[in-house]
Design a protein around this motif. Structure first.
Motif, PDB file in Angstrom:
ATOM      1  N   LEU A   1      -7.000  27.942  33.247  1.00  0.00           N
ATOM      2  CA  LEU A   1      -8.314  27.338  33.040  1.00  0.00           C
ATOM      3  C   LEU A   1      -9.201  28.221  32.166  1.00  0.00           C
ATOM      4  O   LEU A   1      -9.924  27.754  31.292  1.00  0.00           O
ATOM      5  N   GLN A   2      -9.119  29.563  32.415  1.00  0.00           N
ATOM      6  CA  GLN A   2      -9.910  30.483  31.600  1.00  0.00           C
ATOM      7  C   GLN A   2      -9.423  30.458  30.148  1.00  0.00           C
ATOM      8  O   GLN A   2     -10.226  30.516  29.212  1.00  0.00           O
ATOM      9  N   LEU A   3      -8.121  30.329  29.945  1.00  0.00           N
ATOM     10  CA  LEU A   3      -7.570  30.266  28.590  1.00  0.00           C
ATOM     11  C   LEU A   3      -8.030  28.995  27.866  1.00  0.00           C
ATOM     12  O   LEU A   3      -8.378  29.032  26.686  1.00  0.00           O
ATOM     13  N   LEU A   4      -8.069  27.878  28.587  1.00  0.00           N
ATOM     14  CA  LEU A   4      -8.529  26.630  27.972  1.00  0.00           C
ATOM     15  C   LEU A   4     -10.004  26.715  27.588  1.00  0.00           C
ATOM     16  O   LEU A   4     -10.420  26.197  26.537  1.00  0.00           O
ATOM     17  N   ASP A   5     -10.821  27.374  28.442  1.00  0.00           N
ATOM     18  CA  ASP A   5     -12.237  27.538  28.097  1.00  0.00           C
ATOM     19  C   ASP A   5     -12.407  28.398  26.853  1.00  0.00           C
ATOM     20  O   ASP A   5     -13.250  28.110  25.990  1.00  0.00           O
ATOM     21  N   GLU A   6     -11.619  29.466  26.749  1.00  0.00           N
ATOM     22  CA  GLU A   6     -11.726  30.325  25.566  1.00  0.00           C
ATOM     23  C   GLU A   6     -11.307  29.577  24.292  1.00  0.00           C
ATOM     24  O   GLU A   6     -11.917  29.737  23.227  1.00  0.00           O
ATOM     25  N   LEU A   7     -10.276  28.752  24.407  1.00  0.00           N
ATOM     26  CA  LEU A   7      -9.855  27.967  23.235  1.00  0.00           C
ATOM     27  C   LEU A   7     -10.949  26.994  22.803  1.00  0.00           C
ATOM     28  O   LEU A   7     -11.200  26.807  21.609  1.00  0.00           O
ATOM     29  N   ALA A   8     -11.606  26.381  23.770  1.00  0.00           N
ATOM     30  CA  ALA A   8     -12.651  25.415  23.449  1.00  0.00           C
ATOM     31  C   ALA A   8     -13.865  26.093  22.834  1.00  0.00           C
ATOM     32  O   ALA A   8     -14.490  25.552  21.907  1.00  0.00           O
ATOM     33  N   GLN A   9     -14.229  27.289  23.340  1.00  0.00           N
ATOM     34  CA  GLN A   9     -15.430  27.949  22.852  1.00  0.00           C
ATOM     35  C   GLN A   9     -15.199  28.676  21.532  1.00  0.00           C
ATOM     36  O   GLN A   9     -16.043  28.636  20.628  1.00  0.00           O
ATOM     37  N   GLN A  10     -14.071  29.334  21.403  1.00  0.00           N
ATOM     38  CA  GLN A  10     -13.835  30.176  20.237  1.00  0.00           C
ATOM     39  C   GLN A  10     -13.143  29.423  19.095  1.00  0.00           C
ATOM     40  O   GLN A  10     -13.429  29.671  17.920  1.00  0.00           O
ATOM     41  N   GLU A  11     -12.227  28.555  19.417  1.00  0.00           N
ATOM     42  CA  GLU A  11     -11.432  27.874  18.383  1.00  0.00           C
ATOM     43  C   GLU A  11     -11.747  26.386  18.268  1.00  0.00           C
ATOM     44  O   GLU A  11     -11.164  25.714  17.406  1.00  0.00           O
ATOM     45  N   GLU A  12     -12.651  25.878  19.111  1.00  0.00           N
ATOM     46  CA  GLU A  12     -12.974  24.451  19.135  1.00  0.00           C
ATOM     47  C   GLU A  12     -11.738  23.594  19.354  1.00  0.00           C
ATOM     48  O   GLU A  12     -11.603  22.496  18.807  1.00  0.00           O
ATOM     49  N   VAL A  13     -10.840  24.096  20.184  1.00  0.00           N
ATOM     50  CA  VAL A  13      -9.612  23.380  20.517  1.00  0.00           C
ATOM     51  C   VAL A  13      -9.660  23.065  22.008  1.00  0.00           C
ATOM     52  O   VAL A  13      -9.807  23.964  22.834  1.00  0.00           O
ATOM     53  N   ARG A  14      -9.559  21.768  22.325  1.00  0.00           N
ATOM     54  CA  ARG A  14      -9.549  21.362  23.720  1.00  0.00           C
ATOM     55  C   ARG A  14      -8.198  20.749  24.068  1.00  0.00           C
ATOM     56  O   ARG A  14      -7.554  20.120  23.207  1.00  0.00           O
ATOM     57  N   VAL A  15      -7.820  20.885  25.323  1.00  0.00           N
ATOM     58  CA  VAL A  15      -6.567  20.328  25.822  1.00  0.00           C
ATOM     59  C   VAL A  15      -6.891  19.513  27.062  1.00  0.00           C
ATOM     60  O   VAL A  15      -7.523  20.031  28.006  1.00  0.00           O
ATOM     61  N   LEU A  16      -6.486  18.241  27.065  1.00  0.00           N
ATOM     62  CA  LEU A  16      -6.695  17.353  28.201  1.00  0.00           C
ATOM     63  C   LEU A  16      -5.386  16.661  28.541  1.00  0.00           C
ATOM     64  O   LEU A  16      -4.550  16.413  27.652  1.00  0.00           O
ATOM     65  N   PRO A  17      -5.209  16.353  29.801  1.00  0.00           N
ATOM     66  CA  PRO A  17      -4.009  15.583  30.171  1.00  0.00           C
ATOM     67  C   PRO A  17      -4.060  14.186  29.560  1.00  0.00           C
ATOM     68  O   PRO A  17      -5.123  13.573  29.461  1.00  0.00           O
ATOM     69  N   LYS A  18      -2.922  13.702  29.164  1.00  0.00           N
ATOM     70  CA  LYS A  18      -2.831  12.352  28.624  1.00  0.00           C
ATOM     71  C   LYS A  18      -2.550  11.397  29.769  1.00  0.00           C
ATOM     72  O   LYS A  18      -1.523  11.528  30.463  1.00  0.00           O
ATOM     73  N   GLU A  19      -3.459  10.440  29.962  1.00  0.00           N
ATOM     74  CA  GLU A  19      -3.351   9.496  31.053  1.00  0.00           C
ATOM     75  C   GLU A  19      -2.900   8.141  30.522  1.00  0.00           C
ATOM     76  O   GLU A  19      -3.225   7.763  29.391  1.00  0.00           O
ATOM     77  N   PRO A  20      -2.201   7.363  31.323  1.00  0.00           N
ATOM     78  CA  PRO A  20      -1.804   6.008  30.887  1.00  0.00           C
ATOM     79  C   PRO A  20      -2.998   5.098  30.629  1.00  0.00           C
ATOM     80  O   PRO A  20      -2.896   4.147  29.842  1.00  0.00           O
ATOM     81  N   ALA A  21      -4.126   5.381  31.282  1.00  0.00           N
ATOM     82  CA  ALA A  21      -5.304   4.523  31.116  1.00  0.00           C
ATOM     83  C   ALA A  21      -6.153   4.903  29.913  1.00  0.00           C
ATOM     84  O   ALA A  21      -7.206   4.297  29.678  1.00  0.00           O
ATOM     85  N   ASP A  22      -5.744   5.894  29.141  1.00  0.00           N
ATOM     86  CA  ASP A  22      -6.525   6.285  27.964  1.00  0.00           C
ATOM     87  C   ASP A  22      -6.623   5.127  26.977  1.00  0.00           C
ATOM     88  O   ASP A  22      -5.619   4.451  26.679  1.00  0.00           O
ATOM     89  N   ARG A  23      -7.839   4.912  26.458  1.00  0.00           N
ATOM     90  CA  ARG A  23      -8.091   3.821  25.496  1.00  0.00           C
ATOM     91  C   ARG A  23      -8.039   4.391  24.075  1.00  0.00           C
ATOM     92  O   ARG A  23      -8.903   5.179  23.685  1.00  0.00           O
ATOM     93  N   ILE A  24      -7.032   3.996  23.365  1.00  0.00           N
ATOM     94  CA  ILE A  24      -6.838   4.466  21.985  1.00  0.00           C
ATOM     95  C   ILE A  24      -7.317   3.385  21.027  1.00  0.00           C
ATOM     96  O   ILE A  24      -6.896   2.232  21.125  1.00  0.00           O
TER      97      ILE A  24
END
Length: 461
Positions: free
Chosen positions: A80-103
């Motif tokens: 979780l700490q690694l994901l926060d650092e990626l989002a803040q420093q590199e503007e890279v976010r990672v989220l789980p892909k759900e079947p209900a996602d609307r594309i």
């Protein structure tokens, strides 16, 4: 119009018009510019090892692989700490892909769709690229970690700025600026020649053109300087000639007037008196033609002319000849015709042609001359067509008789003139930018066509 005139007009209409120097210069410069850009684009395409989409796909695949490796190798409590650092420093976010996602496929765009097959080749066949998921605009790239699907989310501007404007777009913009520059260059090169051509045209019509600019390229400045000197010399020559002819007219007409009075008062036979008076009038008429020919070089007193009224005054001027049966004048003119010019020039042009017919178109069987006058509007002015019922002229004399002092042999007798009548008509027409043409009418007799455009004031005057 005769069959020969129709054939000549048809041939002239079919002949391709020559291309002006301006368009030749512009075409050459534009061709060189287009050729250079084609060569540049071709060379750039050969030197560019991969298109922008392929390079961006490699970079995104590297980010996805590094993110996957970091998440797999990190301790579970550190992910979780690694994901926060990626989002803040590199503007890279990672989220789980759900079947209900609307594309939303409409937000993907052609460039993101071009990335998808390249990323599938690098990350796997299940990889998907989207521009909007769950109403969030970004660049969404799906990937897999240990059988679970995730979204790698990048800011859209971070991805799209990698593309930048295409080489074709940059080339089109550069070509547009270059073509505008070519037009400017061609105009600068050809403008002095265009001004010179216009000044020569004015000079050929008897008008004094405005002085040409004597600055700029050395060759153009030298030509303009010589032309200005030539125009000034011709203007001075015309002024001197008009002054000399005016003096001659005064010195000749005064003795002629006294001579006529003396002839009228002298005890002479009627036939002898009429012959002498006729000779005096003919000399006076010739002198008047000389003066009139010289005065055409001066600018006309231009005004809006009622053509019908001017023609009516011409008909009244020949009332004596019509009543005597020596002239039959038929006039066909549109009502309400207007022409911008000098009414005296219009009357003189028609009068000279009628006088020419009275002197030279009489047949052996009759002393009556029939003259038909047709007047029509041309949009840019008026066109006159005069035809007599005389014997006509030889075809080879059509151009020669418009020159000063040119006469056919049978004009050298009793009714001989100065040879300036038709030359004055031609010079009057050219004074307005038109022309006069002689031809033999298909029905017989001489036909004189006169074009009289509206008078245009020379630029700068």
């Amino acid at each position: 119009m005769s069959a020969g005139s129709v054939a000549a007009a048809t041939t002239a209409a079919r002949r391709p018009r020559p291309i002006s120097l301006f368009w030749r210069t512009f075409g050459l410069v534009a061709l060189l510019i287009v050729a250079s850009f084609v060569a540049t684009i071709t060379a750039a395409g050969l030197l560019e090892r991969a298109p922008p989409e392929q390079r961006l796909a490699w970079e995104i695949a590297s980010v996805v692989n590094l993110t996957r490796s970091a998440l797999v190798s990190a301790e579970p409590d550190r992910r979780l700490q690694l994901l926060d650092e990626l989002a803040q420093q590199e503007e890279v976010r990672v989220l789980p892909k759900e079947p209900a996602d609307r594309i939303d496929p409409s937000a993907t765009g052609p460039r993101l769709r071009a990335l998808e097959p390249r990323l599938r080749a690098l990350l796997g066949g299940a990889t998907r690229v989207a521009g909007r998921v769950n109403d969030v605009d970004a660049v969404w790239i799906s990937f897999e970690i240990d059988g679970d699907d995730y979204w790698l989310i990048l800011p859209r501007d971070r991805v799209e700025r990698q593309f930048g404007p295409s080489l074709v777009l940059l080339s089109m913009i550069a070509a547009a600026f270059a073509l505008v520059g070519a037009i400017v260059i061609s105009r600068l090169v050809n403008r002095p020649l265009s001004d010179l051509a216009g000044a020569i045209g004015l000079l050929s019509r008897g008008r004094a053109p405005a002085p040409l600019a004597e600055s700029g390229p050395t060759e153009i400045a030298a030509v303009n300087r010589r032309f200005n000197r030539l125009a000034a010399d011709l203007a001075q020559l015309d002024a001197d000639r008009a002054l000399a002819l005016a003096g001659i007219s005064h010195d000749i007409r005064n003795p002629l007037a006294r001579l006529r009075i003396e002839v009228e008062l002298a005890r002479l036979a009627d036939a002898q008196r009429e012959s002498m008076v006729d000779d005096i009038e003919r000399i006076d008429r010739i002198v008047g033609q000389f003066i009139g020919y010289a005065q055409i070089a001066q600018p006309p007193r231009a005004e809006l002319v009622d053509v019908s009224a001017s023609i009516a005054s011409i008909a009244n001027a020949y009332r004596a000849e019509v009543d005597a049966g020596t002239l039959e004048l038929s006039i066909d003119a549109d009502e309400g015709l207007r022409w911008y010019g000098d009414p005296t020039d219009l009357q003189r042009a028609i009068g000279n042609v009628v006088d020419n017919a009275l002197h030279h178109a009489r047949g052996n069987d009759s002393d009556r001359v029939r003259v038909e006058l047709l007047v029509r509007s041309t949009g840019a002015g008026i066109a006159l067509a005069l035809r007599d019922d005389g014997p006509g002229i030889a075809d080879e004399d059509a151009e020669r008789l418009l020159r000063p002092f040119a006469r056919v042999d049978r004009a050298r007798g009793e009714h001989g003139g100065s040879g300036l009548g038709l030359a004055i008509v031609d010079r009057l027409a050219r004074r307005y930018g038109g022309r006069a043409r002689l031809s033999n009418d298909a029905r017989g007799g001489l036909r004189v066509d006169i074009e009289l455009p509206d008078y245009r004031v020379a630029p700068g005057r």
